[in-house]
Design a protein around this motif. Structure first.
Motif, PDB file in Angstrom:
ATOM      1  N   ILE A 194     -64.654  41.938 -20.713  1.00 67.44           N
ATOM      2  CA  ILE A 194     -66.023  42.163 -21.012  1.00 67.44           C
ATOM      3  C   ILE A 194     -66.046  42.325 -22.627  1.00 67.44           C
ATOM      4  O   ILE A 194     -67.211  41.843 -23.145  1.00 67.44           O
ATOM      5  N   MET A 682     -70.787  33.243 -18.811  1.00 66.59           N
ATOM      6  CA  MET A 682     -71.122  34.198 -17.621  1.00 66.59           C
ATOM      7  C   MET A 682     -72.000  33.703 -16.573  1.00 66.59           C
ATOM      8  O   MET A 682     -71.692  34.091 -15.447  1.00 66.59           O
ATOM      9  N   THR A 683     -72.816  32.938 -16.897  1.00 60.05           N
ATOM     10  CA  THR A 683     -73.945  32.340 -16.030  1.00 60.05           C
ATOM     11  C   THR A 683     -73.199  31.450 -14.850  1.00 60.05           C
ATOM     12  O   THR A 683     -73.618  31.458 -13.811  1.00 60.05           O
ATOM     13  N   MET A 687     -67.296  35.832 -11.746  1.00 57.82           N
ATOM     14  CA  MET A 687     -66.453  36.691 -11.232  1.00 57.82           C
ATOM     15  C   MET A 687     -67.271  37.602 -10.562  1.00 57.82           C
ATOM     16  O   MET A 687     -68.269  37.892 -10.531  1.00 57.82           O
ATOM     17  N   PRO A 688     -66.451  38.401  -9.489  1.00 52.28           N
ATOM     18  CA  PRO A 688     -67.169  39.051  -8.510  1.00 52.28           C
ATOM     19  C   PRO A 688     -67.985  40.343  -9.103  1.00 52.28           C
ATOM     20  O   PRO A 688     -67.540  40.891  -9.897  1.00 52.28           O
ATOM     21  N   THR A 689     -68.917  40.522  -8.440  1.00 54.92           N
ATOM     22  CA  THR A 689     -69.784  41.735  -8.908  1.00 54.92           C
ATOM     23  C   THR A 689     -69.608  42.691  -7.927  1.00 54.92           C
ATOM     24  O   THR A 689     -68.969  42.387  -6.745  1.00 54.92           O
ATOM     25  N   SER A 690     -70.351  43.858  -8.131  1.00 57.01           N
ATOM     26  CA  SER A 690     -69.984  45.040  -7.014  1.00 57.01           C
ATOM     27  C   SER A 690     -70.519  44.643  -5.547  1.00 57.01           C
ATOM     28  O   SER A 690     -70.225  45.230  -4.774  1.00 57.01           O
ATOM     29  N   ALA A 691     -71.507  43.612  -5.623  1.00 62.15           N
ATOM     30  CA  ALA A 691     -71.933  43.281  -4.271  1.00 62.15           C
ATOM     31  C   ALA A 691     -71.169  42.257  -3.504  1.00 62.15           C
ATOM     32  O   ALA A 691     -71.468  41.968  -2.550  1.00 62.15           O
ATOM     33  N   LEU A 693     -67.516  42.580  -3.392  1.00 64.17           N
ATOM     34  CA  LEU A 693     -66.261  42.849  -3.141  1.00 64.17           C
ATOM     35  C   LEU A 693     -66.226  43.458  -1.710  1.00 64.17           C
ATOM     36  O   LEU A 693     -67.256  44.177  -1.489  1.00 64.17           O
TER      37      LEU A 693
ATOM     38  N   GLU B  44     -76.188  38.503 -18.388  1.00 64.55           N
ATOM     39  CA  GLU B  44     -75.531  38.514 -17.025  1.00 64.55           C
ATOM     40  C   GLU B  44     -74.331  39.706 -16.754  1.00 64.55           C
ATOM     41  O   GLU B  44     -74.300  39.919 -15.588  1.00 64.55           O
ATOM     42  N   CYS B  45     -74.296  40.042 -17.964  1.00 65.52           N
ATOM     43  CA  CYS B  45     -72.864  41.125 -17.494  1.00 65.52           C
ATOM     44  C   CYS B  45     -73.503  42.688 -17.813  1.00 65.52           C
ATOM     45  O   CYS B  45     -72.610  43.467 -17.327  1.00 65.52           O
ATOM     46  N   ILE B 125     -75.960  51.131  -3.613  1.00 64.72           N
ATOM     47  CA  ILE B 125     -75.285  51.384  -5.023  1.00 64.72           C
ATOM     48  C   ILE B 125     -74.708  49.998  -5.394  1.00 64.72           C
ATOM     49  O   ILE B 125     -74.603  49.538  -6.319  1.00 64.72           O
ATOM     50  N   GLN B 126     -74.066  49.227  -4.492  1.00 66.74           N
ATOM     51  CA  GLN B 126     -73.468  47.670  -4.681  1.00 66.74           C
ATOM     52  C   GLN B 126     -74.497  46.929  -5.082  1.00 66.74           C
ATOM     53  O   GLN B 126     -74.107  46.111  -6.032  1.00 66.74           O
ATOM     54  N   GLU B 127     -75.675  47.214  -4.566  1.00 72.97           N
ATOM     55  CA  GLU B 127     -76.743  46.130  -5.117  1.00 72.97           C
ATOM     56  C   GLU B 127     -77.296  46.511  -6.394  1.00 72.97           C
ATOM     57  O   GLU B 127     -77.733  46.007  -7.486  1.00 72.97           O
ATOM     58  N   LEU B 129     -75.923  48.144  -8.779  1.00 70.65           N
ATOM     59  CA  LEU B 129     -74.864  48.031  -9.998  1.00 70.65           C
ATOM     60  C   LEU B 129     -74.595  46.427  -9.971  1.00 70.65           C
ATOM     61  O   LEU B 129     -73.745  46.164 -10.944  1.00 70.65           O
ATOM     62  N   ALA B 130     -75.188  45.631  -9.238  1.00 68.20           N
ATOM     63  CA  ALA B 130     -74.529  44.156  -9.201  1.00 68.20           C
ATOM     64  C   ALA B 130     -75.062  43.635 -10.562  1.00 68.20           C
ATOM     65  O   ALA B 130     -74.332  42.477 -10.751  1.00 68.20           O
ATOM     66  N   LEU B 133     -71.174  43.986 -14.846  1.00 68.95           N
ATOM     67  CA  LEU B 133     -69.905  43.430 -14.493  1.00 68.95           C
ATOM     68  C   LEU B 133     -68.927  44.626 -14.951  1.00 68.95           C
ATOM     69  O   LEU B 133     -68.867  45.138 -16.109  1.00 68.95           O
ATOM     70  N   CYS B 134     -67.753  44.971 -14.223  1.00 66.95           N
ATOM     71  CA  CYS B 134     -66.887  45.267 -14.635  1.00 66.95           C
ATOM     72  C   CYS B 134     -65.522  44.788 -14.274  1.00 66.95           C
ATOM     73  O   CYS B 134     -65.396  44.227 -13.051  1.00 66.95           O
ATOM     74  N   TYR B 139     -64.804  48.074  -9.123  1.00 65.54           N
ATOM     75  CA  TYR B 139     -66.021  48.772  -8.812  1.00 65.54           C
ATOM     76  C   TYR B 139     -65.547  50.069  -7.649  1.00 65.54           C
ATOM     77  O   TYR B 139     -66.468  50.938  -7.639  1.00 65.54           O
TER      78      TYR B 139
END
Lengths: 770, 162
Positions: A194, A682-683, A687-691, A693, B44-45, B125-127, B129-130, B133-134, B139
């Motif tokens: 990042i 990044m648009t 890459m996978p987001t928290s939603a 995985l 985005e990030c 939580i997932q949504e 923090l979506a 990005l990490c 996550y």
């Protein structure tokens, strides 16, 4: 070595630099400003290959305010040295890939730089270019690199690994019950740390060059600067600042940006900062090597491997950089954790007119392991046996030898029981019951579910004789406060270097974790403990820290300052007394090659790595036959990694690696247009987001290794290897279609499913097996 | 140049800046608050996340003109004196921060999430923090940190200015 009782090693203390990070006070390179600092920018090529015919400067820009650097300003050699010197610091007559640096600009105001970069007009006489392995190896390909009359054009490096009765392969294939062949491809992948790449450089005639910034390997940067500036190592000082992720992407590239910033600093007389924005970082810096692997196997009717012929190829991009070593690791890992009575692996890395590909977690192994693990499932389907059967009949067992001839010990340290790991992974993931349920439900469901797995290993440390060549040095000194301070060039970039090395020192010294300090990597003050790569820090550098700690305490005991049993207070008093009486104390230890590690570089025989980590990963997927999206819905990662030094950090490494592996398989695609990454944002590089995985279940087994501190081995890269093949195996289980190329996006699934005559609601029919 | 008055971490500030200068650059360059990071420059990030009148925003997408009169909370305003906020403590203990570059934004996103859902379920939580990005953690440990924080007293407070 039996498992030792430990107190600090094996617990999960707070990460050393953690408080600064959660407070937002950790200083990354773009957070730092030096007095009178200017900002740098790079003018880059816009074509993949050609001769530069003119460079003109738009008169609308007040150029007298700028410092302009070209190749003519390089005081030493105009090259960024990695393995060879083919990689130019700045292009002067020709360009070999899009976004190749040609010219550098510096100005006190960062905001004026983009317009100035756009106002430098460069014209070219274009030359023919190649963009893929297939194009580079073609007999009629233009020679873009190396000797145009060489028997194989555009070839950076090749290896031939022969194992067992390799010379009898023809006869083995002629007599085999089955021959199974397959071709597998993987795409370029962006590390996507990042924090973008960034460096601040200073220059003075008396002190030479000083650079600080985001990096993994400070001494690689020293080495590169020495050549560019024609200076001795002492006048090329490199300081790592807090680094916001790396994953290999800050292994070789920081040498480029450091040289550029330092050239601008020298010419402008000011400190110069170059921090790329995301678009530039994506377009111009290294990616994972794209690969193509062709596998031909001779198999008995009960599923035993009789012989194999593997052709593993990498696209190295326009310059050699690290491609030879990436190829080496990929070649060795192509054999997988299997018994091969006869095996030939040919590894080749080709030049193309893409920006140079470089290091990325796994370093060639994720590419070849993807191919081998997809192929093992292909064998199972061709023979009508299960993927489990084909593994069970071929997995290495205690007493067996790997393809390079390395013995898996019968028992004790460094052995492994892969049959047990497979049983445990399949049991804990409930593999059999889920597979049966999915097969029952799939015919009537628009969502096709599947489960698949991969069995694999990953070598810890540099390949072959690499560690002997690195000859790493580690020191521990006493600070004026009487505390031990670790001095290493090994860098922290999230993976936990600071923390685990302090744990190892604390455990060895019988001191509290908080009492141990670790110095910022600054080549003026720390020794060269080697690069922070190759899953080597915990095992190799950790072992050196253990030995240095033993040496330190021995000095305090033999000098009479410290009793054999002591408290932290005793230690501090002894340290202060020693310092007062004798002056500074620094314990230094150098890498000693274990006697039983022997590697033959010419024939690729022997102990390829001091130790391997072993794993079985199981993936569940859902393929939506309405949207054609494949999703990983559950993930189980079981690995044997030796002693787990810090359970929270270790699990974090596995989870993060699995997430990157899921991205590699299902999300992350570099779209190349004439060698330029078209989706350099990044648009649209996803890459996978928290939603996105799934739950990631992590389990460890711990068989101590004699090579690492307290029995530890490397784990950083391992989790990158298994997810992609496990997921694609699961997708085949779900759809009955063998997909053999990643990234696998919905449009790819759509194309195959509709091309096979399927519509979304129809059941899939198995493709004819090879 | 435009004169903008706003409140940063409880303190009133007046700055002179071009009206379209990004809030992120004002924070980092004019106010020397470097906790908000630029990861992508296009929203985005989430590593530049801050709270603007209690809403989570990407400060790289906010022209400073739009922040006139606003109350901004950055990562520097989350801890109270030298005491970590419970969310920060939970990120530390659970391994929710690895390289740390996404951490300031992630902590602010967590703060915002827990304001909205004091006891969030995993999907929330997932949504929630979506947008952040990490690349390091996958996550998992961040989710655990958020869950632990949701059970910790004092999580929903932002300290008043010193």
């Amino acid at each position: 070595m039996s498992a030792q009782t430990t107190h600090i090693v094996g617990s999960s203390p707070i990460r050393k630099e953690g408080v600064a990070k959660v407070l937002g006070r950790a200083q990354y390179i773009d957070d730092i400003a030096l007095p009178n600092m200017w900002f740098g920018a790079t003018v880059r090529s816009t074509i993949p290959r050609g001769r530069i015919t003119s460079i003109t400067f738009d008169p609308a820009i007040p150029w007298h305010e700028f410092t302009i650097v070209t190749a003519a300003d390089v005081p030493g050699e105009n090259t960024i040295v990695h393995i060879a010197k083919d990689h130019l610091c700045l292009a002067s007559t020709h360009v070999n890939h899009p976004n190749e640096p040609i010219l550098l600009l510096a100005h006190p105001d960062r905001a004026v730089l983009p317009a100035a970069v756009a106002a430098v007009h460069i014209t070219y006489d274009p030359l023919p270019a190649v963009f893929t392995i297939d194009q580079a190896e073609a007999p009629d390909a233009p020679a873009i690199w190396g000797d145009p009359d060489a028997p194989e054009k555009n070839l950076f490096k090749s290896y031939l690994m022969r194992s067992g009765n390799e010379s009898q392969l023809d006869a083995i294939f002629a007599a085999a019950d089955h021959i199974v062949t397959g071709e597998y491809r993987t795409g370029a992948q962006e590390q996507l740390y990042i924090e973008n790449n960034g460096i601040i450089a200073e220059y003075s005639a008396t002190h030479g060059v000083t650079v600080r910034g985001a990096m993994q390997c400070p001494f690689y940067v020293v080495h590169a600067l020495q050549l560019v500036f024609n200076l001795p190592a002492e006048q090329c000082r490199v300081i790592q600042t807090e680094t916001g992720g790396a994953f290999g992407g800050k292994e070789d590239f920081p040498s480029v940006i450091a040289a550029h910033a330092a050239l601008l600093a020298m010419k402008s007389g000011h400190p110069v900062k170059i921090c790329y924005d995301r678009a530039e970082d994506l377009a111009a810096t290294t990616k994972r090597h794209p690969s193509r692997t062709r596998i031909r196997t001779a198999v008995s009717k009960d599923g035993k491997l009789l012989g194999g012929d593997i052709a593993f190829c990498l696209d190295g991009g326009a310059y050699l950089t690290l491609s030879a070593t990436v190829l080496s690791r990929g070649t060795i890992h192509a054999a997988g954790p299997y018994r091969w009575p006869a095996l030939r692996v040919s590894g080749k890395a080709y030049a193309t007119n893409l920006p140079p590909h470089g290091a990325f977690r796994g370093f060639g192994a994720p590419q070849s392991i993807f191919a081998t693990e997809r192929h093992m499932d292909r064998i199972a389907h061709a023979l009508g046996i299960t993927p489990e059967d084909v593994r069970r009949r071929n997995l290495l067992a205690p007493g067996d030898r790997t393809a390079t001839g390395q013995l898996v010990p019968q028992s004790g340290p460094d052995t492994v029981d892969m049959q047990h790991l497979l049983t445990r992974a399949l049991t804990e993931s409930d593999y059999h019951a889920k597979q049966a349920r999915f097969q029952k439900e799939n015919p009537t469901s628009p969502i096709k579910r599947g489960i698949g797995f991969a069995t694999f290993f990953h070598g810890s440390g540099f390949t072959g004789s690499g560690e002997r060549r690195l000859n790493s040095l580690v020191e521990i000194e006493l600070t004026p406060t009487g505390q031990p301070q670790i001095l290493v060039s090994s860098t922290e970039f999230g993976q936990g270097t600071n923390t685990i090395l302090c744990q190892i020192a604390a455990e060895t010294l019988h001191l509290p974790y908080d009492f141990i300090l670790i110095a910022q990597p600054d080549t003026k003050h720390v020794p060269n403990s080697g690069p922070t790569v190759a899953s080597r820090t915990a095992m190799i550098v950790g072992k050196l820290v253990e030995r240095a700690a033993q040496s330190l305490v021995q000095s305090l005991i033999t000098s009479g300052h410290l009793p054999h049993h002591y408290s932290a207070d005793d230690f501090r008093h002894a340290a202060l007394a020693y310092l007062a009486q004798h002056g500074p104390l620094k314990a230094s230890v150098r890498y000693q090659s274990p006697g039983d590690i022997v590697w033959d570089d010419d024939n690729y025989k022997g102990e390829a790595y001091p130790a391997y980590a072993w794993a079985v990963y199981v993936a569940e997927v859902a393929v939506d036959t309405t949207t054609y999206a494949a999703t990983c819905t559950n993930f189980y990662a079981l690995q044997e990694v030796g002693k787990v030094l810090h359970p929270i950090l270790a699990a974090g490494q596995i989870e993060g690696g699995v997430a990157q592996g899921i991205g590699f398989a299902l999300y992350e695609k570099c779209v190349w247009q004439q060698g330029h990454m078209a989706n350099n944002q990044m648009t649209n590089y996803i890459m996978p987001t928290s939603a996105d995985l799934p739950p990631i279940h992590v389990a460890f087994e711990e068989i101590p290794s004699i090579h690492g501190p307290f029995g530890a081995k490397g784990i950083g890269e391992l989790p990158m290897d298994g997810p992609a093949p496990a997921i694609l195996n699961a997708i085949e289980d779900a759809t009955r279609i063998p997909f053999n190329e990643i990234p696998l996006l919905p449009e790819d699934i759509f194309q195959r499913m509709t091309a096979n005559g399927h519509t979304s609601g129809d059941p899939c029919v198995p493709e004819a097996t090879a | 140049m435009t004169q903008i008055t706003l409140t940063i971490n409880g303190q009133p500030r007046t700055i002179e800046a071009p009206p379209l200068k990004r809030l992120l650059d004002v924070l980092r360059e004019d106010l020397h608050l470097t906790g908000a990071k630029e990861g992508c420059g296009e929203g985005e990030c989430g590593s530049c996340s801050v709270l603007l009148n209690g809403e989570l925003v990407n400060s790289c997408l906010v022209p400073i003109l739009q922040a006139e009169g606003a109350h901004i909370t950055t990562i520097e305003g989350i801890a109270s004196n030298e005491k970590l906020h419970p969310i920060q403590q939970c990120f530390l203990e659970q391994g929710g921060a690895q390289c740390g570059i996404c951490t300031p934004g992630m902590i602010l996103a967590t703060h915002h999430l827990l304001e909205k859902y004091p006891q969030p379920n995993l999907l929330q939580i997932q949504e929630g923090l979506a947008g952040n990005l990490c690349r390091c953690t996958g996550y998992t440990r961040i989710f655990q940190a958020v869950q632990q924080a949701s059970k910790t007293p004092g999580t929903n407070s932002v300290p008043s200015p010193i």
